[in-house]
Design a protein around this motif. Structure first.
Motif, PDB file in Angstrom:
ATOM      1  N   LYS A 177      -2.232   8.036   6.306  1.00 29.52           N
ATOM      2  CA  LYS A 177      -3.229   7.026   6.640  1.00 29.52           C
ATOM      3  C   LYS A 177      -2.634   5.638   6.832  1.00 29.52           C
ATOM      4  O   LYS A 177      -3.344   4.713   7.211  1.00 29.52           O
ATOM      5  CB  LYS A 177      -4.302   6.992   5.558  1.00 29.52           C
ATOM      6  N   LEU A 178      -1.350   5.489   6.545  1.00 29.40           N
ATOM      7  CA  LEU A 178      -0.709   4.182   6.714  1.00 29.40           C
ATOM      8  C   LEU A 178       0.137   4.123   7.974  1.00 29.40           C
ATOM      9  O   LEU A 178       0.932   3.206   8.154  1.00 29.40           O
ATOM     10  CB  LEU A 178       0.163   3.868   5.491  1.00 29.40           C
TER      11      LEU A 178
ATOM     12  N   ASN B 213       0.823  -1.204   0.000  1.00 29.98           N
ATOM     13  CA  ASN B 213       0.000   0.000   0.000  1.00 29.98           C
ATOM     14  C   ASN B 213       0.863   1.262   0.000  1.00 29.98           C
ATOM     15  O   ASN B 213       1.919   1.306   0.617  1.00 29.98           O
ATOM     16  CB  ASN B 213      -0.909   0.030   1.237  1.00 29.98           C
TER      17      ASN B 213
ATOM     18  N   SER C 278      -4.850   9.647  -0.739  1.00 37.17           N
ATOM     19  CA  SER C 278      -5.528   8.437  -1.168  1.00 37.17           C
ATOM     20  C   SER C 278      -4.618   7.235  -0.989  1.00 37.17           C
ATOM     21  O   SER C 278      -3.435   7.278  -1.339  1.00 37.17           O
ATOM     22  CB  SER C 278      -5.932   8.542  -2.642  1.00 37.17           C
ATOM     23  N   VAL C 279      -5.162   6.137  -0.454  1.00 35.87           N
ATOM     24  CA  VAL C 279      -4.388   4.920  -0.258  1.00 35.87           C
ATOM     25  C   VAL C 279      -4.658   3.972  -1.415  1.00 35.87           C
ATOM     26  O   VAL C 279      -5.816   3.674  -1.720  1.00 35.87           O
ATOM     27  CB  VAL C 279      -4.750   4.241   1.077  1.00 35.87           C
TER      28      VAL C 279
ATOM     29  N   THR D 221      -7.558   1.232  -5.923  1.00 40.56           N
ATOM     30  CA  THR D 221      -7.575   2.183  -4.817  1.00 40.56           C
ATOM     31  C   THR D 221      -8.399   1.617  -3.659  1.00 40.56           C
ATOM     32  O   THR D 221      -9.523   1.156  -3.857  1.00 40.56           O
ATOM     33  CB  THR D 221      -8.181   3.522  -5.271  1.00 40.56           C
TER      34      THR D 221
ATOM     35  N   TYR E 141       0.615  15.732   4.360  1.00 42.62           N
ATOM     36  CA  TYR E 141       1.474  14.579   4.687  1.00 42.62           C
ATOM     37  C   TYR E 141       2.896  15.084   4.904  1.00 42.62           C
ATOM     38  O   TYR E 141       3.419  15.839   4.088  1.00 42.62           O
ATOM     39  CB  TYR E 141       1.447  13.590   3.518  1.00 42.62           C
TER      40      TYR E 141
ATOM     41  N   THR F  73      -3.201   0.275  -3.605  1.00 39.13           N
ATOM     42  CA  THR F  73      -2.401  -0.937  -3.489  1.00 39.13           C
ATOM     43  C   THR F  73      -1.784  -1.243  -4.842  1.00 39.13           C
ATOM     44  O   THR F  73      -2.473  -1.247  -5.858  1.00 39.13           O
ATOM     45  CB  THR F  73      -3.242  -2.129  -2.998  1.00 39.13           C
TER      46      THR F  73
ATOM     47  N   VAL G 153       0.488   5.889  -0.286  1.00 35.63           N
ATOM     48  CA  VAL G 153      -0.340   7.095  -0.303  1.00 35.63           C
ATOM     49  C   VAL G 153       0.094   7.944  -1.481  1.00 35.63           C
ATOM     50  O   VAL G 153       1.277   8.224  -1.655  1.00 35.63           O
ATOM     51  CB  VAL G 153      -0.189   7.884   1.012  1.00 35.63           C
TER      52      VAL G 153
END
Length: 338
Positions: free
Chosen positions: A268-269, A70, A80-81, A127, A227, A83, A72
């Motif tokens: 978010k990670l 994953n 937005s996260v 996403t 971020y 993969t 960002v």
């Protein structure tokens, strides 16, 4: 000393180009850092011939991450996260370097300005979550020709025989080409600083050379992603053998470890601390151009051997530097015996 200067006057200048990463986001948010591992190489800490020098560095980089990893990114919204991520880029770094003839703190001062036009291509899969937690699925592809930030570097170097030391500072000035709605950006979107020190061992008689440079990177928050990258610790190293006065061959490598967590609403990670270890070959040539100038051509490549929370990369670097030639040794006076 004249022979040593002949060997090193361009190899040291080749290390001035910095942080030219063509990727989806030059941040831990995209699995990559402000500092591009491998920037410094052989002869990094050796003083050079004073005056103006000009460098061009062609960089090709390929980055891939499996569908289970994953990241960002900026595309699709703030933080937005997604993969799975793949990226490729071609950039041509253009640098102007001035080395002062006046000693500073007993050392040699130099200053560089670098920028790079280039092309970036990025692809992502599936996403996972949008900026407000909304589920999004699918794929996205972006390709863009654009301009990097403007990078600057200041350095001080000292020489004591076969031992050479260096301290440096690197930073960036945003060029304004960052687009938060695009996946492909050569511009950072935030300001960062890197400081460090280096050492080079060079034995001109035997042709043995070893260089190592370590530093710390601190990044300000990316206001578009909300971020902020954590602090990175990095080490670049290289070892080479001069098989003649104009040709060197060797190996080079790097180690990068993020030592503090990423932060901000877009992180978010969680901490998302990255690591990378890479290795590759190199070859260099000194080219006589005139009495006043000479050229240095260096070709090297790196492959990631281990990565964590980063895309796996391989890169090819082609560097050409034009710099003042070292002065010819004075002719010895003729003496006669009667």
């Amino acid at each position: 000393m004249a022979l040593q200067r002949r060997w090193i006057s361009f190899a040291a200048a080749a290390g001035v180009a910095v942080s030219l990463l063509p990727s989806s986001a030059k941040a831990a948010a995209g699995g990559v850092s402000f500092w591009l591992p491998g920037i410094f190489g052989s002869l990094a800490a050796t003083p050079t011939v004073p005056g103006w020098a000009y460098a061009s560095i062609y960089l090709h980089l390929q980055a891939n991450a499996g569908a289970t990893q994953n990241f960002v990114t900026s595309g699709g919204g703030r933080g937005s996260v997604v993969t799975g991520l793949s990226a490729h880029g071609d950039a041509l770094a253009l640098a102007v370097i001035y080395t002062s003839p006046t000693p500073v703190l007993g050392g040699q001062a130099a200053f560089s300005i670098i920028t790079a036009p280039g092309n970036v291509g990025v692809g992502i899969d599936a996403t996972l979550t949008g900026p407000r937690g909304n589920a999004i699925s699918g794929t996205a592809i972006d390709n863009r020709t654009t301009l990097s930030d403007v990078f600057y570097q200041g350095s001080l170097k000292w020489n004591q025989g076969v031992h050479n030391e260096m301290v440096y500072i690197v930073g960036n000035i945003p060029s304004g080409t960052y687009d938060p709605s695009r996946l492909a950006n050569l511009n950072l979107g935030f300001v960062a600083y890197d400081v460090g020190a280096g050492y080079t061992y060079l034995d001109p008689k035997a042709g043995h050379e070893f260089s190592i440079v370590g530093g710390l990177t601190y990044s300000l928050e990316n206001p578009f992603l909300q971020y902020q990258n954590g602090i990175d610790f990095h080490v670049d190293w290289a070892a080479s053998q001069f098989i003649s006065k104009n040709v060197q061959i060797g190996v080079a490598g790097y180690f990068l470890q993020q030592i503090t967590d990423d932060s901000g609403p877009g992180a978010k990670l969680g901490g998302f601390r990255g690591r990378a270890i890479g290795l590759g070959p190199q070859i260099g040539f000194i080219i006589s151009m005139s009495k006043e100038y000479q050229g240095y051509l260096n070709i090297k490549g790196y492959k990631d051997l281990e990565v964590e929370n980063r895309a796996s990369t391989w890169s090819t670097w082609v560097t050409f530097v034009v710099s003042p030639a070292p002065p010819e040794p004075a002719a010895k006076p003729i003496t006669r015996k009667y």
